[in-house]
Structures are given as C-alpha cells and as structure tokens.
Design a protein around this motif. Structure first.
Motif, PDB file in Angstrom:
ATOM      1  N   ALA A  57       1.091  -1.327  -0.028  1.00  0.00           N
ATOM      2  CA  ALA A  57       0.005  -0.093  -0.042  1.00  0.00           C
ATOM      3  C   ALA A  57       0.916   1.184  -0.140  1.00  0.00           C
ATOM      4  CB  ALA A  57      -0.986   0.155   1.016  1.00  0.00           C
ATOM      5  N   MET A  58       0.363   2.179  -0.627  1.00  0.00           N
ATOM      6  CA  MET A  58       1.137   3.393  -0.559  1.00  0.00           C
ATOM      7  C   MET A  58       1.130   3.880   0.917  1.00  0.00           C
ATOM      8  SD  MET A  58       0.531   7.200   0.021  1.00  0.00           S
ATOM      9  CE  MET A  58      -1.221   7.521  -0.714  1.00  0.00           C
ATOM     10  N   GLY A  59      -0.068   3.733   1.608  1.00  0.00           N
ATOM     11  CA  GLY A  59      -0.116   3.666   3.174  1.00  0.00           C
ATOM     12  C   GLY A  59      -0.351   5.267   3.981  1.00  0.00           C
ATOM     13  N   MET A  60      -0.690   6.189   3.104  1.00  0.00           N
ATOM     14  CA  MET A  60      -0.934   7.510   3.712  1.00  0.00           C
ATOM     15  C   MET A  60      -2.028   7.284   5.036  1.00  0.00           C
ATOM     16  SD  MET A  60       0.670  10.583   3.824  1.00  0.00           S
ATOM     17  CE  MET A  60       0.470  10.036   5.461  1.00  0.00           C
ATOM     18  N   ALA A  70      13.804  10.477  -4.706  1.00  0.00           N
ATOM     19  CA  ALA A  70      13.999  10.311  -3.410  1.00  0.00           C
ATOM     20  C   ALA A  70      12.703  10.020  -2.499  1.00  0.00           C
ATOM     21  CB  ALA A  70      14.312  11.876  -2.447  1.00  0.00           C
ATOM     22  N   SER A  71      11.747  10.228  -3.233  1.00  0.00           N
ATOM     23  CA  SER A  71      10.247  10.296  -2.340  1.00  0.00           C
ATOM     24  C   SER A  71       9.062  10.015  -3.371  1.00  0.00           C
ATOM     25  CB  SER A  71       9.967  11.764  -1.418  1.00  0.00           C
ATOM     26  OG  SER A  71      10.136  12.716  -2.165  1.00  0.00           O
ATOM     27  N   LEU A  72       9.147   8.548  -3.667  1.00  0.00           N
ATOM     28  CA  LEU A  72       8.094   8.162  -4.683  1.00  0.00           C
ATOM     29  C   LEU A  72       7.132   7.511  -3.827  1.00  0.00           C
ATOM     30  CD1 LEU A  72       7.649   8.136  -7.734  1.00  0.00           C
ATOM     31  CD2 LEU A  72       8.435   5.870  -7.899  1.00  0.00           C
ATOM     32  N   GLU A  73       6.013   8.039  -3.796  1.00  0.00           N
ATOM     33  CA  GLU A  73       5.006   7.286  -3.212  1.00  0.00           C
ATOM     34  C   GLU A  73       4.162   6.413  -3.629  1.00  0.00           C
ATOM     35  OE1 GLU A  73       5.202  11.154  -0.020  1.00  0.00           O
ATOM     36  OE2 GLU A  73       4.188  11.163  -2.103  1.00  0.00           O
ATOM     37  N   VAL A  74       4.014   5.173  -3.776  1.00  0.00           N
ATOM     38  CA  VAL A  74       3.430   4.366  -4.748  1.00  0.00           C
ATOM     39  C   VAL A  74       3.008   3.144  -3.973  1.00  0.00           C
ATOM     40  CG1 VAL A  74       4.600   5.127  -6.842  1.00  0.00           C
ATOM     41  CG2 VAL A  74       5.340   2.923  -5.360  1.00  0.00           C
ATOM     42  N   GLY A  75       1.646   2.635  -4.517  1.00  0.00           N
ATOM     43  CA  GLY A  75       1.286   1.476  -4.076  1.00  0.00           C
ATOM     44  C   GLY A  75       0.464   0.512  -5.026  1.00  0.00           C
ATOM     45  N   THR A  76       0.359  -0.790  -4.822  1.00  0.00           N
ATOM     46  CA  THR A  76      -0.378  -1.544  -5.776  1.00  0.00           C
ATOM     47  C   THR A  76      -1.609  -1.928  -5.387  1.00  0.00           C
ATOM     48  OG1 THR A  76       0.833  -3.447  -5.121  1.00  0.00           O
ATOM     49  CG2 THR A  76       1.867  -2.303  -6.989  1.00  0.00           C
ATOM     50  N   VAL A  77      -1.871  -1.611  -4.147  1.00  0.00           N
ATOM     51  CA  VAL A  77      -3.336  -1.989  -3.499  1.00  0.00           C
ATOM     52  C   VAL A  77      -3.758  -0.639  -2.796  1.00  0.00           C
ATOM     53  CG1 VAL A  77      -2.546  -4.248  -3.079  1.00  0.00           C
ATOM     54  CG2 VAL A  77      -2.332  -2.793  -1.093  1.00  0.00           C
ATOM     55  N   GLY A  78      -5.030  -0.529  -2.695  1.00  0.00           N
ATOM     56  CA  GLY A  78      -5.947   0.561  -2.132  1.00  0.00           C
ATOM     57  C   GLY A  78      -5.897   1.772  -2.961  1.00  0.00           C
ATOM     58  N   GLY A  79      -6.539   2.799  -2.370  1.00  0.00           N
ATOM     59  CA  GLY A  79      -6.617   3.984  -3.440  1.00  0.00           C
ATOM     60  C   GLY A  79      -7.455   3.870  -4.689  1.00  0.00           C
TER      61      GLY A  79
END
Length: 405
Positions: free
Chosen positions: A194-197, A333-342
C-alpha cells in the motif's frame, strides 16, 4: 435508474430538500451521479453527455470520490518494452502513461529504445518508509527535551499501539524534532504494497494517545507538515518518503550517436549546466529535466495519488562520460506508490497495473510496490535521456513542431 428518477432528485436539490452530497442516501450511485449532471446541465447550460460516459460502476468509485458527476478521460499510451534488472522488477515491462502532453510518449519511447539497445537498465529501491509527523505543544524547551527523550526510549511502546490498528503496517522509527515549545514526531512505517498514507495516519493517531498519556505533551495536529505530504520539502529529499528508488544505465558512445543523435560529451554538458547549475541557481529541490512528466503520467494511469507527484519530482539526474560509454542515473527520493488501495482498484487503473504485471499484493509483501517504483524510475530515466539529447542536439522545438504539438 430512469431519467425521471434523476430529474426528481435534481428537483429536490433545487428546492432545498436535499444537498448534493446526500443523494447517495436516497438513490444508487449511478442515479445520484445522473441527478448531479442533470442539475449542472440546467444551471450552466452545458451538455454533460461525455462526462457521463464511463466504463465503470459508479458504486465502485464511492471510496475514491464525493459528489460524483462522471469521469475525466485522459488519453493513455504505453512506453516499452523496457528491460529492467531490478531488485523486485525483472524482465521487460510496458509502462502505461496517461497524459495530455503531446510528444511525451514519443520522447520516453526514444529513451526506452536507447536503454533497450544498451542491454537494459538497473533499478533498486534503496529505502522505504511512509511518514506522518504530528506536532505537540509543551511548556518549554526543557519539557520538549524530556518528551523527545521519552519517545526515543519507548519506540517499542509506540509501535505496539500503532501496529494494533493495522494488519500490515510496521513502525520503523520515530524521530523527534524540537522547535521551541513545539515537538514534532516523524513516524516512519513499512506499509508493504500500500502507498499507506491513510494507514500511517490511523496508526499514528493511536501512538499519539500514548504520548499524551505518558508525557506532558498535548497534540495540536495529527499532521504537522514535517511528514511532508504533497508539498515540496527538503526533508523528503534528504530522508526520503515512500520509496527512495534509483535507476541507471551505461550506453556505449556509438549508440548515443546512433540513437540519440548527439554525443556523450554534449549530454554531460547539458545535464551539468541545466539540471545541476540551473537547478541550483533556481533553488530547486529537484535536479532533473522533467522527471515529473513520467511520474505524473504513470500515476494517472496506475491509480496513484496524483498530488504526490510533488514529491515524485524530487529527483536528481546524474550523467558521466566513462571510457566505455555514457553513464546516466535518476534517483527519486520520495516516490509514494502502492499496488493496493486508493485508486488502484478502479477498473482502468487495475487493467493498467495488470499490463505492468504488478497488480495487487506481492509475494513477499511489498515486492509489487517496490517493482512499480523501479519501473517508474526507469521510465523517468528514459525520459531524462531523451530530453537531454533533444536539448543538446537542439532538436527540442523541431520535435514538437514535427509532431504538431
């Protein structure tokens, strides 16, 4: 749903019986969206038939949108095949990209072709951690020091509280920062695929209750902007947020000339004077040509949080003339990615993730999001190579003119 149902709901909104956001309480999601379109069409005189044409069930979008009226359609292309030797991404990949910027896909694909001819790129996720940084108020700096010391000694207790809120997230660290009578605690989590925010926010709230109970600190805001989310921030450039990921390639000199119509020396000079000196003079946080172009297009196609392209543009491009070729790298430096959620569950974006090969949770957990980060970073590298080549050969404007953009 019938047109009459939608018109009746729209009339009730006009009469003040209902508010726009209440329509789903009185009808299914499709009817509610149609009612809003009907209302907007009457009040603005605009035909919304195209906005009302979309390929998913409106009910499926309810976690992602409020006051839905339809969908925005953005042309989608693909870059590839892009060969990657990654820590998580292996083999050849097609990277879906959604954009309205003409020539972008053509440019990235030129870079992809160059990388492929050179034997492929290498990519690695170097660090992973989603952050949330609440701010507390204390009596004075002495109290701030005491709170900071307590936090450093009780990270385990904070982890226990935070991790009780999630079956996936793991607290990695908590770093205190003091400014006068303000104490910021920068929590960092491993959020797996998850991106996880949201995960980090909920977990941090539970941990903050422990801090308030055990110390003199009073929570002011669950986010104190030291996280830092969706804003340009040096702390993300230094410490990272989400995935810190790098990709590089070595291109033989003759292939630079054949594929990019320029020379290694010209690209090195363009990168130094533009990406390094020019960015420094501008006070930029990102030292790159246009990494955000690839990040944004990939985010839209693959269901990522589009606003986090702010952090995704926080990249440094390096280029070096070596004896056996042109060495080029991109480090984000800060690539906020996910493959589940959102937005990853929306049908279009889910299909695009399937094309990439990394939809859903990975095995081991976190590996799919790592792979996604590595592919996007390599795509950004392809884009950097192509644009630097166009600039150093003075072909940028002619390429846009030729493509009619």
């Amino acid at each position: 749903m019938t047109d009459t149902d939608a018109e009746t709901l729209a009339e009730r909104v006009r009469d003040g019986e209902l508010r726009l956001y209440e329509l789903e309480d009185h009808a299914d999601a499709e009817t509610a969206a149609a009612a809003r379109r009907h209302l907007l069409a009457e009040e603005t005189g605009v035909d919304l038939d195209v906005i009302g044409e979309y390929a998913f069930d409106a009910a499926d979008a309810e976690p992602n949108i409020e006051n839905m009226v339809g969908a925005a359609q953005i042309p989608m292309g693909v870059a590839g095949p892009l060969p990657i030797d990654g820590g998580a991404a292996e083999g050849e990949h097609y990277l879906p990209m959604a954009t309205t910027e003409g020539a972008l896909l053509a440019s990235v694909n030129r870079g992809v072709s160059t990388i492929r001819t050179a034997g492929g790129a290498t990519a690695r996720v170097l660090k992973s951690g989603m952050t949330r940084a609440p701010v507390f108020k204390v009596e004075d700096v002495a109290a701030a020091g005491e709170v900071s010391a307590w936090v450093r000694e009780h990270v385990g207790d904070l982890a226990e509280a935070a991790e009780a809120t999630t079956s996936h997230g793991e607290l990695q660290d908590v770093e205190p920062y003091v400014v006068g009578d303000n104490v910021f605690l920068r929590f960092s989590y491993d959020t797996k695929d998850a991106m996880g925010m949201n995960m980090a926010t909920i977990a941090t709230e539970a941990a903050c209750e422990v801090v308030e109970r055990e110390t003199s600190a009073d929570l002011v805001a669950l986010s104190g902007n030291l996280c830092s989310d969706k804003k340009p921030a040096a702390i993300n450039a230094i410490e990272g947020r989400g995935r810190t990921v790098a990709a590089d390639v070595l291109i033989p000199h003759e292939q630079v000339e054949e594929r990019l119509d320029t020379t290694t020396e010209a690209i090195v000079e363009a990168n130094t004077r533009k990406n390094l000196v020019g960015s420094a003079k501008a006070g930029a946080l990102g030292f790159n040509a246009h990494a955000a172009n690839v990040v944004a297009a990939a985010f839209l196609a693959l269901g990522q949080d589009a606003a986090q392209v702010v952090e995704g543009s926080n990249a440094i491009t390096t280029v070096d003339a070596r004896e056996d070729g042109l060495y080029a790298s991109v480090t984000i430096a800060s690539l906020e990615v996910g493959t589940v959620g959102g937005g990853t569950g929306l049908p279009t974006q889910a299909e695009a993730l399937d094309v990439l090969g990394y939809a859903g949770g990975g095995d081991p957990a976190g590996s799919n999001a790592d792979a996604l980060a590595e592919v996007i970073a390599t795509g950004a590298l392809a884009g950097e190579l192509s644009l630097l080549a166009a600039l150093s050969s003075r072909h940028l404007s002619s390429a846009h003119a030729e493509l009619g953009r």
